[in-house]
Write a protein that holds these residues in place. Structure first.
Motif, short mmCIF file in Angstrom:
data_model
loop_
_atom_site.label_atom_id
_atom_site.label_comp_id
_atom_site.label_asym_id
_atom_site.label_seq_id
_atom_site.Cartn_x
_atom_site.Cartn_y
_atom_site.Cartn_z
N SER A 63 0.85 -1.19 0.00
CA SER A 63 0.00 0.00 0.00
C SER A 63 0.88 1.24 0.00
O SER A 63 1.69 1.42 0.91
N VAL A 64 0.72 2.07 -1.04
CA VAL A 64 1.49 3.31 -1.16
C VAL A 64 0.49 4.46 -1.14
O VAL A 64 -0.22 4.68 -2.12
N PRO A 78 7.08 -7.56 -0.43
CA PRO A 78 5.66 -7.86 -0.23
C PRO A 78 5.11 -7.27 1.07
O PRO A 78 5.78 -7.26 2.09
N SER A 79 3.90 -6.78 0.99
CA SER A 79 3.12 -6.31 2.13
C SER A 79 3.72 -5.12 2.87
O SER A 79 3.38 -4.87 4.03
N VAL A 80 4.59 -4.36 2.21
CA VAL A 80 5.09 -3.11 2.81
C VAL A 80 3.94 -2.10 2.84
O VAL A 80 3.12 -2.05 1.91
N THR A 81 3.88 -1.32 3.92
CA THR A 81 2.86 -0.28 4.03
C THR A 81 3.52 1.06 4.32
O THR A 81 4.38 1.16 5.18
N PHE A 82 3.09 2.08 3.58
CA PHE A 82 3.49 3.46 3.81
C PHE A 82 2.30 4.17 4.46
O PHE A 82 1.17 4.01 4.02
N CYS A 117 5.11 7.94 8.01
CA CYS A 117 5.25 9.12 7.16
C CYS A 117 6.20 10.16 7.75
O CYS A 117 6.44 10.21 8.94
N GLY A 118 6.75 10.95 6.83
CA GLY A 118 7.64 12.03 7.22
C GLY A 118 9.11 11.69 7.16
O GLY A 118 9.95 12.54 7.43
N VAL A 119 9.45 10.46 6.80
CA VAL A 119 10.86 10.07 6.75
C VAL A 119 11.40 10.14 5.33
O VAL A 119 10.65 10.12 4.36
N GLY A 128 15.33 -3.80 6.71
CA GLY A 128 15.10 -5.21 6.98
C GLY A 128 13.62 -5.56 7.03
O GLY A 128 12.77 -4.73 7.36
N ALA A 129 13.32 -6.80 6.72
CA ALA A 129 11.94 -7.29 6.73
C ALA A 129 11.31 -7.08 8.10
O ALA A 129 11.94 -7.28 9.13
N GLY A 130 10.06 -6.65 8.11
CA GLY A 130 9.31 -6.48 9.35
C GLY A 130 9.64 -5.24 10.14
O GLY A 130 9.09 -5.01 11.21
N SER A 131 10.52 -4.41 9.64
CA SER A 131 10.95 -3.21 10.37
C SER A 131 9.85 -2.15 10.39
O SER A 131 9.01 -2.08 9.49
N VAL A 132 9.90 -1.31 11.42
CA VAL A 132 9.03 -0.15 11.50
C VAL A 132 9.94 1.07 11.47
O VAL A 132 10.66 1.35 12.43
N VAL A 133 9.94 1.78 10.34
CA VAL A 133 10.84 2.90 10.13
C VAL A 133 10.15 4.17 10.62
O VAL A 133 9.13 4.58 10.07
N THR A 134 10.72 4.78 11.67
CA THR A 134 10.13 5.96 12.30
C THR A 134 11.01 7.20 12.17
O THR A 134 10.62 8.27 12.62
#
Length: 189
Positions: A63-64, A78-82, A117-119, A128-134
């Motif tokens: 989802s973008v 696969p299954s990345v979400t923004f 958002c905002g990064v 890396g897979a499963g990461s939450v980028v903040t």
């Protein structure tokens, strides 16, 4: 039509680049811009006004959302979400709440990662897979975890950099096993 669209895909945008492939059940909203030679996987959702560069590979179920810009040569697993709203409420929505996100050239984002958002994700960074980028990811940065933290740097080829060939107050230069060298500015460490 200069691009491929699977019969089940819904493509409302008129700005799709030559050679791009859009697969099963994908939904591309109006005013989205997709460059040349992209691969948009099954069940991908690309919101209105999203910008995607050339040679981008977006795997299934991504989802973008509006406010995201993806530069050339990016891989999205696969299954990345923004996300695009730092303070989401079902009963409050307006376009002023959209916070932009930028994924720079050559970056790779592993499966099931969430990009808050905002990064800005720097050039050739690896998530890396499963990461939450903040927070922002530096160029060539390797981050993973929840929340994602900087764990090192990677080469253009994606391998982790470990062989330091030069270091001074401003930069570290690594040599990869593939033969390339990568310069990391110390301001990112």
């Amino acid at each position: 039509m200069k691009y491929f669209k699977h019969p089940t895909a819904v493509v409302e945008s008129e700005e799709i680049g030559e050679g791009t492939k859009i697969w099963h059940f994908a939904h591309i909203r109006e005013k989205a811009k997709i460059g040349k030679n992209c691969n948009i996987g099954k069940c991908v959702y690309i919101d209105t006004e999203v910008e995607i560069g050339n040679n981008v590979k977006i795997q299934n179920f991504v989802s973008v959302y509006r406010g995201v810009k993806i530069e050339d040569d990016v891989f999205i697993g696969p299954s990345v979400t923004f996300t695009n709203d730092l303070y989401p409420r079902a009963f409050i929505w307006n376009e002023d709440k959209i916070i932009p996100t930028l994924v720079k050239r050559g970056a790779s984002i592993g499966a099931n990662a969430t990009i808050v958002c905002g990064v800005t994700i720097g050039e050739y960074a690896m998530i890396g897979a499963g990461s939450v980028v903040t927070r922002d990811v530096p160029p060539f940065g390797l981050v993973y975890g929840n929340p994602a933290r900087l764990k090192g740097f990677v080469c253009y080829c994606g391998k982790k950099l470990e062989d330091v060939v030069e270091e001074n107050n401003e930069k570290i230069v690594y040599r990869c096993s593939c033969g390339k060298t990568v310069e990391i500015r110390k301001e990112f460490i």
